[in-house]
Design a protein around this motif. Structure first.
Motif, PDB file in Angstrom:
ATOM      1  N   LEU A   1     -41.511  38.765 -49.231  1.00  0.00           N
ATOM      2  CA  LEU A   1     -42.728  39.143 -48.530  1.00  0.00           C
ATOM      3  C   LEU A   1     -43.927  38.365 -49.065  1.00  0.00           C
ATOM      4  O   LEU A   1     -44.741  37.855 -48.294  1.00  0.00           O
ATOM      5  N   SER A   2     -43.991  38.240 -50.359  1.00  0.00           N
ATOM      6  CA  SER A   2     -45.088  37.482 -50.968  1.00  0.00           C
ATOM      7  C   SER A   2     -45.039  36.028 -50.525  1.00  0.00           C
ATOM      8  O   SER A   2     -46.053  35.445 -50.132  1.00  0.00           O
ATOM      9  N   ARG A   3     -43.854  35.433 -50.560  1.00  0.00           N
ATOM     10  CA  ARG A   3     -43.705  34.036 -50.140  1.00  0.00           C
ATOM     11  C   ARG A   3     -43.983  33.863 -48.648  1.00  0.00           C
ATOM     12  O   ARG A   3     -44.584  32.871 -48.231  1.00  0.00           O
ATOM     13  N   ALA A   4     -43.520  34.831 -47.853  1.00  0.00           N
ATOM     14  CA  ALA A   4     -43.728  34.745 -46.407  1.00  0.00           C
ATOM     15  C   ALA A   4     -45.216  34.811 -46.075  1.00  0.00           C
ATOM     16  O   ALA A   4     -45.717  34.028 -45.266  1.00  0.00           O
ATOM     17  N   ARG A   5     -45.915  35.741 -46.691  1.00  0.00           N
ATOM     18  CA  ARG A   5     -47.350  35.862 -46.439  1.00  0.00           C
ATOM     19  C   ARG A   5     -48.099  34.624 -46.932  1.00  0.00           C
ATOM     20  O   ARG A   5     -48.991  34.119 -46.245  1.00  0.00           O
ATOM     21  N   ALA A   6     -47.731  34.143 -48.112  1.00  0.00           N
ATOM     22  CA  ALA A   6     -48.393  32.949 -48.646  1.00  0.00           C
ATOM     23  C   ALA A   6     -48.091  31.737 -47.764  1.00  0.00           C
ATOM     24  O   ALA A   6     -48.985  30.930 -47.474  1.00  0.00           O
ATOM     25  N   GLY A   7     -46.856  31.608 -47.338  1.00  0.00           N
ATOM     26  CA  GLY A   7     -46.482  30.496 -46.466  1.00  0.00           C
ATOM     27  C   GLY A   7     -47.200  30.566 -45.132  1.00  0.00           C
ATOM     28  O   GLY A   7     -47.687  29.544 -44.625  1.00  0.00           O
ATOM     29  N   PHE A   8     -47.278  31.756 -44.571  1.00  0.00           N
ATOM     30  CA  PHE A   8     -47.995  31.917 -43.300  1.00  0.00           C
ATOM     31  C   PHE A   8     -49.453  31.518 -43.480  1.00  0.00           C
ATOM     32  O   PHE A   8     -50.003  30.765 -42.688  1.00  0.00           O
TER      33      PHE A   8
END
Length: 146
Positions: free
Chosen positions: A133-140
């Motif tokens: 979730l952290s990576r997904a939000r940061a990537g987005f």
């Protein structure tokens, strides 16, 4: 069967769409096939929607991975605030995320599940959900602002 399909299709579509993106129809179909094949094994009818959700997420990720291998996502220019194409552009950014990251975003930010529920749904440890979730939000965020 028709009544069950009438109830499940919109539900499954709302889950598979944000994860499988352009492969949504395939993901929905694969989910429904898996649901009808496994329906006899469902011991608690009250758990139908939770079980269907887990099947839908699994199938959407699988179909999205297959699609990503054959059709890589194209990068597009980031829109200005208020652009009428905003929804499409959000979809483009989501398309650049991995299916696993899209799944976590959908389960947490759209479906409203907590980390523990999302972890159970995805069959991964709770810490994995948190890191994805952290990576997904940061990537987005990074793709949106670049």
């Amino acid at each position: 069967m028709n009544d069950l399909l009438d109830h499940l299709i919109p539900y499954v579509t709302s889950i598979c769409g944000p994860i499988a993106l352009t492969s949504r129809p395939d993901a929905v179909q694969e989910t429904l096939v898996a649901v009808f094949r496994g329906l006899r094994r469902l011991q608690e009818p009250e758990a139908l929607y939770g079980w269907v959700r887990s099947v839908a997420v699994r199938e959407a990720i699988r179909v999205a991975k297959q699609d990503a291998r054959s059709n890589p996502a194209e990068l597009t220019e980031v829109p200005a605030v208020g652009d009428p194409q905003l929804a499409a552009d959000i979809g483009d950014v989501l398309a650049r995320l991995s299916p696993e990251h899209r799944a976590v975003l959908v389960l947490r930010d759209i479906e409203g599940l907590d980390e523990k529920e999302a972890a159970a749904m995805l069959g991964v440890p709770e810490g994995t959900v948190k890191s994805r979730l952290s990576r997904a939000r940061a990537g987005f965020r990074r793709m949106w602002t670049s």
